[in-house]
Design a protein around this motif. Structure first.
Motif, PDB file in Angstrom:
ATOM      1  N   UNK A  62       0.840  -1.200   0.000  1.00  0.00           N
ATOM      2  CA  UNK A  62       0.000   0.000   0.000  1.00  0.00           C
ATOM      3  C   UNK A  62       0.873   1.247   0.000  1.00  0.00           C
ATOM      4  N   UNK A  63       0.249   2.330  -0.399  1.00  0.00           N
ATOM      5  CA  UNK A  63       0.916   3.626  -0.430  1.00  0.00           C
ATOM      6  C   UNK A  63       1.112   4.105   1.009  1.00  0.00           C
ATOM      7  N   UNK A  64       2.248   4.712   1.258  1.00  0.00           N
ATOM      8  CA  UNK A  64       2.498   5.360   2.540  1.00  0.00           C
ATOM      9  C   UNK A  64       3.105   6.727   2.248  1.00  0.00           C
ATOM     10  N   UNK A  65       3.304   7.526   3.272  1.00  0.00           N
ATOM     11  CA  UNK A  65       3.811   8.876   3.041  1.00  0.00           C
ATOM     12  C   UNK A  65       5.332   8.962   3.075  1.00  0.00           C
ATOM     13  N   UNK A  66       5.961   8.237   4.011  1.00  0.00           N
ATOM     14  CA  UNK A  66       7.410   8.316   4.146  1.00  0.00           C
ATOM     15  C   UNK A  66       7.943   7.000   4.692  1.00  0.00           C
ATOM     16  N   UNK A  67       9.125   6.621   4.248  1.00  0.00           N
ATOM     17  CA  UNK A  67       9.805   5.430   4.748  1.00  0.00           C
ATOM     18  C   UNK A  67      11.204   5.832   5.189  1.00  0.00           C
ATOM     19  N   UNK A  68      11.644   5.233   6.288  1.00  0.00           N
ATOM     20  CA  UNK A  68      12.960   5.531   6.849  1.00  0.00           C
ATOM     21  C   UNK A  68      13.789   4.262   6.900  1.00  0.00           C
ATOM     22  N   UNK A  69      15.053   4.402   6.553  1.00  0.00           N
ATOM     23  CA  UNK A  69      15.964   3.266   6.560  1.00  0.00           C
ATOM     24  C   UNK A  69      17.212   3.636   7.358  1.00  0.00           C
ATOM     25  N   UNK A  70      17.149   3.444   8.692  1.00  0.00           N
ATOM     26  CA  UNK A  70      18.285   3.819   9.538  1.00  0.00           C
ATOM     27  C   UNK A  70      19.490   2.912   9.305  1.00  0.00           C
ATOM     28  N   UNK A  71      20.661   3.481   9.448  1.00  0.00           N
ATOM     29  CA  UNK A  71      21.896   2.732   9.265  1.00  0.00           C
ATOM     30  C   UNK A  71      22.586   2.431  10.594  1.00  0.00           C
ATOM     31  N   UNK A  72      22.057   2.958  11.684  1.00  0.00           N
ATOM     32  CA  UNK A  72      22.645   2.726  12.997  1.00  0.00           C
ATOM     33  C   UNK A  72      21.761   1.786  13.800  1.00  0.00           C
ATOM     34  N   UNK A  73      22.381   1.066  14.734  1.00  0.00           N
ATOM     35  CA  UNK A  73      21.659   0.161  15.614  1.00  0.00           C
ATOM     36  C   UNK A  73      21.316   0.901  16.910  1.00  0.00           C
ATOM     37  N   UNK A  74      20.085   0.690  17.391  1.00  0.00           N
ATOM     38  CA  UNK A  74      19.651   1.260  18.661  1.00  0.00           C
ATOM     39  C   UNK A  74      19.034   0.165  19.523  1.00  0.00           C
ATOM     40  N   UNK A  75      19.472   0.053  20.780  1.00  0.00           N
ATOM     41  CA  UNK A  75      18.788  -0.872  21.688  1.00  0.00           C
ATOM     42  C   UNK A  75      17.327  -0.429  21.865  1.00  0.00           C
ATOM     43  N   UNK A  76      16.486  -1.335  22.278  1.00  0.00           N
ATOM     44  CA  UNK A  76      15.058  -1.049  22.464  1.00  0.00           C
ATOM     45  C   UNK A  76      14.859   0.189  23.347  1.00  0.00           C
TER      46      UNK A  76
END
Length: 166
Positions: A62-76
């Motif tokens: 489905x269509x969405x407005x924005x997608x993000x692809x982080x390159x760093x790891x973050x703990x919960x």
């Protein structure tokens, strides 16, 4: 370094809009305590293209407005300023002496639709989605109600401080 690539031709993307997107990214990174040279890439696309990316990357057709692809790891439940603010990045962490934060895919077509739906300017919608996406690159999320509340509050603080409000 902020790279913005307009890959669509359905909605006019002015130099003023590009400047707002860049300024919002720079301001958000500064507010989130990211002071190391960094790199963020933004592609501006249409609904058809973001739908394809959403399906390929997330399995959601489905269509969405924005997608993000982080390159760093973050703990919960941790964000950049919790994990990396005093971290000493080494050469292996950097690309061309820059910390690569991640990539953003923004549907300007969907942004235009949502600006009309919500009754505010197209620029405001693009700025909001940019802040939203950059916060994702920095570890924020909205899957749980507590996280969502923190992220929404941070989005509004940044936009208000940047003089972009509803």
């Amino acid at each position: 370094m902020i790279y913005i690539d307009n890959r669509q031709n359905k909605i006019e993307v002015t130099s003023e809009l590009i400047n707002v997107i860049k300024e919002v990214i720079e301001y958000t990174l500064q507010e989130e305590k990211l002071f190391i040279d960094n790199e963020v890439s933004v592609i501006l696309i249409d609904n058809e293209e973001i739908k394809k990316i959403n399906l390929k990357q997330r399995g959601i057709d489905k269509i969405t407005d924005v997608l993000s692809f982080p390159m760093l790891y973050y703990p919960k439940n941790k964000v950049f300023k919790d994990v990396y603010v005093n971290y000493k990045f080494g050469e292996s962490d950097l690309y061309d002496n820059k910390l690569v934060i991640g990539d953003v895919a923004l549907s300007v077509e969907r942004s235009k639709e949502q600006s009309e739906e919500y009754g505010h300017s197209f620029t405001r919608e693009c700025a909001y989605l940019t802040v939203h996406s950059i916060l994702h690159l920095l570890g924020y999320d909205h899957m749980e109600e507590t996280q969502k509340s923190i992220m929404r509050k941070r989005e509004e603080e940044i936009l208000n401080n940047f003089n972009i409000s509803r």
